[in-house]
Motif scaffolding. Structure first.
Motif, PDB file in Angstrom:
ATOM      1  N   ASP A  44       0.836  -1.201   0.000  1.00 56.73           N
ATOM      2  CA  ASP A  44       0.000   0.000   0.000  1.00 56.73           C
ATOM      3  C   ASP A  44       0.871   1.251   0.000  1.00 56.73           C
ATOM      4  OD1 ASP A  44      -2.764   1.074   0.264  1.00 56.73           O
ATOM      5  OD2 ASP A  44      -1.911   1.974   2.076  1.00 56.73           O
ATOM      6  N   GLY A  45       0.527   2.185  -0.859  1.00 55.36           N
ATOM      7  CA  GLY A  45       1.265   3.442  -0.935  1.00 55.36           C
ATOM      8  C   GLY A  45       2.406   3.433  -1.929  1.00 55.36           C
ATOM      9  N   SER A  46       2.641   2.286  -2.602  1.00 54.24           N
ATOM     10  CA  SER A  46       3.723   2.236  -3.592  1.00 54.24           C
ATOM     11  C   SER A  46       3.414   3.181  -4.748  1.00 54.24           C
ATOM     12  CB  SER A  46       3.906   0.816  -4.136  1.00 54.24           C
ATOM     13  OG  SER A  46       4.310  -0.065  -3.124  1.00 54.24           O
ATOM     14  N   PRO A  47       4.358   4.035  -5.126  1.00 58.51           N
ATOM     15  CA  PRO A  47       4.143   4.952  -6.242  1.00 58.51           C
ATOM     16  C   PRO A  47       4.125   4.206  -7.583  1.00 58.51           C
ATOM     17  CG  PRO A  47       5.895   5.743  -4.800  1.00 58.51           C
ATOM     18  CD  PRO A  47       5.603   4.336  -4.405  1.00 58.51           C
ATOM     19  N   ILE A  48       3.178   4.555  -8.436  1.00 58.78           N
ATOM     20  CA  ILE A  48       3.072   3.992  -9.780  1.00 58.78           C
ATOM     21  C   ILE A  48       3.962   4.825 -10.702  1.00 58.78           C
ATOM     22  CG2 ILE A  48       1.526   3.432 -11.701  1.00 58.78           C
ATOM     23  CD1 ILE A  48       0.898   1.870  -9.124  1.00 58.78           C
ATOM     24  N   LEU A  49       4.839   4.148 -11.457  1.00 54.08           N
ATOM     25  CA  LEU A  49       5.734   4.834 -12.380  1.00 54.08           C
ATOM     26  C   LEU A  49       5.210   4.820 -13.811  1.00 54.08           C
ATOM     27  CD1 LEU A  49       9.147   3.516 -11.049  1.00 54.08           C
ATOM     28  CD2 LEU A  49       8.006   5.685 -10.522  1.00 54.08           C
ATOM     29  N   ASP A  50       4.575   3.720 -14.203  1.00 58.92           N
ATOM     30  CA  ASP A  50       4.079   3.615 -15.574  1.00 58.92           C
ATOM     31  C   ASP A  50       3.107   2.455 -15.684  1.00 58.92           C
ATOM     32  OD1 ASP A  50       3.777   4.314 -18.236  1.00 58.92           O
ATOM     33  OD2 ASP A  50       5.767   3.659 -18.856  1.00 58.92           O
ATOM     34  N   ILE A  51       2.269   2.512 -16.698  1.00 56.91           N
ATOM     35  CA  ILE A  51       1.303   1.455 -17.009  1.00 56.91           C
ATOM     36  C   ILE A  51       1.340   1.244 -18.507  1.00 56.91           C
ATOM     37  CG2 ILE A  51      -1.135   0.776 -16.997  1.00 56.91           C
ATOM     38  CD1 ILE A  51      -1.493   2.656 -14.577  1.00 56.91           C
ATOM     39  N   LYS A  52       1.375  -0.011 -18.910  1.00 53.73           N
ATOM     40  CA  LYS A  52       1.353  -0.355 -20.334  1.00 53.73           C
ATOM     41  C   LYS A  52       0.422  -1.543 -20.523  1.00 53.73           C
ATOM     42  CE  LYS A  52       6.297   0.667 -20.504  1.00 53.73           C
ATOM     43  NZ  LYS A  52       6.606   1.575 -21.552  1.00 53.73           N
ATOM     44  N   PRO A  53      -0.253  -1.635 -21.656  1.00 50.67           N
ATOM     45  CA  PRO A  53      -1.052  -2.837 -21.910  1.00 50.67           C
ATOM     46  C   PRO A  53      -0.131  -4.024 -22.148  1.00 50.67           C
ATOM     47  CG  PRO A  53      -1.032  -1.429 -23.846  1.00 50.67           C
ATOM     48  CD  PRO A  53      -0.323  -0.675 -22.759  1.00 50.67           C
TER      49      PRO A  53
END
Length: 146
Positions: A114-123
């Motif tokens: 919980d609280g981990s920062p999201i750096l990127d999302i890709k399909p």
């Protein structure tokens, strides 16, 4: 180099000990809150069944280069295993996209705290992300040279 979080994980895991060893073994629902500034980047994300989530392991130890794995008592280099402890703790989950609610992605298959920062999302696309030899074989490790 500058990394900027685009969002944050909301998961039931508060510590590394509570999180599953690998996210794909978890059916627990987690939430990815995308910050308003990056909301436009979610356009058409519902077309993907699975997402590659890159995130920062904010509780990881960054000074470890050798570690034991669950598979052996012999230490391996962190670049030869999946340990969250590494100089740049950028981790990856391939998560099932269950739903999207505005700026929140509902996902399964997560091991993030919980609280981990999201750096990127890709399909995730198997035809792109999985080497062809693996698509048609169960071999995923190099064969020993004799």
């Amino acid at each position: 180099m500058q990394l900027v979080p685009i969002g944050i994980f909301h998961t039931p895991y508060r510590t590394k000990d509570e999180a599953p060893r690998q996210g794909r073994h978890s059916e627990v629902v987690a939430y990815i809150e995308i910050f308003e500034k990056y909301l436009e980047g979610l356009k058409d994300i519902e077309e993907a069944k699975y997402l590659i989530i890159l995130y920062w392991a904010h509780q990881a130890k960054r000074d470890i280069l050798l570690t034991k794995t669950p598979f052996s008592d012999v230490p391996k280099g962190v670049f030869a295993c999946r340990s969250p402890n590494r100089p740049n703790p950028i981790l990856l989950d391939v998560a099932e996209l269950v739903d999207r609610k505005g700026n929140v992605l509902v996902v399964k298959g997560i091991d993030a705290i919980d609280g981990s920062p999201i750096l990127d999302i890709k399909p995730f696309y198997p035809e792109i992300d999985v080497p062809e030899e693996i698509l048609f074989s169960s071999v995923v490790r190099k064969e020993s040279e004799t």
